[in-house]
Design a protein around this motif. Sequence first.
Motif, PDB file in Angstrom:
ATOM      1  N   TRP B  50       0.708  -0.989   0.024  1.00  0.00           N
ATOM      2  CA  TRP B  50       0.047  -0.069   0.083  1.00  0.00           C
ATOM      3  C   TRP B  50       0.664   1.184  -0.029  1.00  0.00           C
ATOM      4  O   TRP B  50       0.211   2.334  -0.022  1.00  0.00           O
TER       5      TRP B  50
ATOM      6  N   TYR C 104     -13.004  -4.244   9.497  1.00  0.00           N
ATOM      7  CA  TYR C 104     -12.763  -2.765   9.021  1.00  0.00           C
ATOM      8  C   TYR C 104     -14.236  -2.172   8.899  1.00  0.00           C
ATOM      9  O   TYR C 104     -14.825  -1.820   8.148  1.00  0.00           O
ATOM     10  N   SER C 109     -12.051   2.741   9.634  1.00  0.00           N
ATOM     11  CA  SER C 109     -11.152   2.610   8.490  1.00  0.00           C
ATOM     12  C   SER C 109     -10.886   3.458   7.226  1.00  0.00           C
ATOM     13  O   SER C 109     -10.543   3.180   6.392  1.00  0.00           O
ATOM     14  N   SER C 112      -8.051   4.726   5.512  1.00  0.00           N
ATOM     15  CA  SER C 112      -6.905   4.369   6.029  1.00  0.00           C
ATOM     16  C   SER C 112      -6.554   2.910   5.306  1.00  0.00           C
ATOM     17  O   SER C 112      -7.406   2.071   5.317  1.00  0.00           O
ATOM     18  N   ALA C 113      -5.149   2.715   5.279  1.00  0.00           N
ATOM     19  CA  ALA C 113      -4.882   1.490   4.620  1.00  0.00           C
ATOM     20  C   ALA C 113      -4.289   0.581   5.598  1.00  0.00           C
ATOM     21  O   ALA C 113      -3.646  -0.427   5.559  1.00  0.00           O
TER      22      ALA C 113
ATOM     23  N   ALA D  19     -15.063  -1.023  -0.894  1.00  0.00           N
ATOM     24  CA  ALA D  19     -14.014  -0.180  -0.939  1.00  0.00           C
ATOM     25  C   ALA D  19     -14.442   1.293  -1.045  1.00  0.00           C
ATOM     26  O   ALA D  19     -13.929   2.344  -0.470  1.00  0.00           O
ATOM     27  N   ARG D  22     -15.469   2.813   2.290  1.00  0.00           N
ATOM     28  CA  ARG D  22     -14.164   3.047   3.332  1.00  0.00           C
ATOM     29  C   ARG D  22     -13.277   4.245   2.440  1.00  0.00           C
ATOM     30  O   ARG D  22     -12.169   4.262   3.117  1.00  0.00           O
ATOM     31  N   TRP D  24     -11.344   3.616  -0.003  1.00  0.00           N
ATOM     32  CA  TRP D  24     -10.194   2.872  -0.399  1.00  0.00           C
ATOM     33  C   TRP D  24      -9.710   2.820  -1.832  1.00  0.00           C
ATOM     34  O   TRP D  24      -8.695   2.074  -2.050  1.00  0.00           O
ATOM     35  N   PHE D  27      -6.135   3.622  -2.448  1.00  0.00           N
ATOM     36  CA  PHE D  27      -5.265   2.530  -2.363  1.00  0.00           C
ATOM     37  C   PHE D  27      -5.061   1.520  -3.406  1.00  0.00           C
ATOM     38  O   PHE D  27      -4.070   0.834  -3.786  1.00  0.00           O
ATOM     39  N   HIS D  28      -6.294   1.202  -4.005  1.00  0.00           N
ATOM     40  CA  HIS D  28      -6.551   0.232  -4.839  1.00  0.00           C
ATOM     41  C   HIS D  28      -6.095   0.514  -6.551  1.00  0.00           C
ATOM     42  O   HIS D  28      -6.900   0.204  -7.406  1.00  0.00           O
TER      43      HIS D  28
END
Lengths: 122, 122, 122, 122
Positions: B50, C104, C109, C112-113, D19, D22, D24, D27-28
């Motif tokens: 990450w 999570y 979360s 956040s990673a 994802a 969150r 995310w 990050f992905h």
Amino acid sequence: MPNATDTLESLREALASFASERDWDQFHNPKNLAMALAGEVGELVEHFQWLTFDEARALPAGTRDEVALEAADVLLYLVRLCDKLGIDLADAARRKLAINAQRYPVDKSQGSAAKYDKLPQR
Amino acid sequence: MPNATDTLESLREALASFASERDWDQFHNPKNLAMALAGEVGELVEHFQWLTFDEARALPAGTRDEVALEAADVLLYLVRLCDKLGIDLADAARRKLAINAQRYPVDKSQGSAAKYDKLPQR
Amino acid sequence: MPNATDTLESLREALASFASERDWDQFHNPKNLAMALAGEVGELVEHFQWLTFDEARALPAGTRDEVALEAADVLLYLVRLCDKLGIDLADAARRKLAINAQRYPVDKSQGSAAKYDKLPQR
Amino acid sequence: MPNATDTLESLREALASFASERDWDQFHNPKNLAMALAGEVGELVEHFQWLTFDEARALPAGTRDEVALEAADVLLYLVRLCDKLGIDLADAARRKLAINAQRYPVDKSQGSAAKYDKLPQR
């Protein structure tokens, strides 16, 4: 008497020069090098995937030489990764050996493939 | 002046003794060792998955030490694998460096991440 | 409306027939299949190792198609491995999703990673 | 009759929501997801590294459940990676199966673990 070119330090230097001459430091970020390492190990593993234990122990000469060069690739990327991270690989190896000696006492781990946290408490 | 304990040969010997004392040669089939190598590289890669390039270049000290010990694990299994296969890892590394020098001439590969079979023909 | 051929179960059946017709069950021990899986993931990772994030997000069509077929290889070996182990992969995926939802929580979360065991306690 | 939740498409959707909720997606990146995939496969492989073929075929229930959840992790990251790359994984799997059927004709590959480019020409 150890051959100077057999040391991790001499390998580290050779790889640093190699990359520098080709202006490759821009690609040699630790993230990229970790991926390259994973790729090379994948190639190495492929050689063994369908083999029996006996076959794995007695590779034909041609395959063994291919495996040798894959193993070399793994080592080269590993040494390069450590260099870019400022990690002393030889020192880390010595430290890990010492840790393993503690985790796997000769008497408790005799003939057992159990991980250290699963070893019988005595 | 190279430290004798910095050589791949001294590491090979240390690992052979370690395994022999614990009667672990029965587990150290090349197939198993190749898998163990893949497992350790997976752990190493996880540390970087990450991270940005900047973060990967500047690991916190604690993470860097964890990565150092993962890198050591990779090296230990690689050395052990080569030993069980009768492969001279230092020699293979030298040979692979020479092959790479041929595949990636300084002028053609300057600042390029292209694989050798994709390099421009001149 | 889901396509029947889009299910993991239909894939499992197709692969079982494929192997059976070729008398390949003898090679498809879970140990071998786990190695084959590692090899394919290594090939997939290689496509990305020197790419920037922007490049990884916008693969040329040819590379994207190569990656698609590598991803397919990973899936095929994964489905086959689970079949030989008697693991219901679709069920495991559902269970893992539920575990992740617990590990999570959306509020903790957010953006956040961090791994679940490193998330801030509130 | 296939369960709708057994499809790769339903899994893709569930992971995209997960994802997104969150935050995310940042990050992905495909590069990161390819690394995460490699990490999970490493964990899966570790379960098998010291096992004999018989042991790998007959995992204790507890280990089998751990392997099931590792396999789920591999699937989740693979589906997510393909989603971020705009790859239709189910379609890629069908295409790869068709390619394999061509590469490995039943009569030529009967009981052989040889790679397609090493199969006997008839």
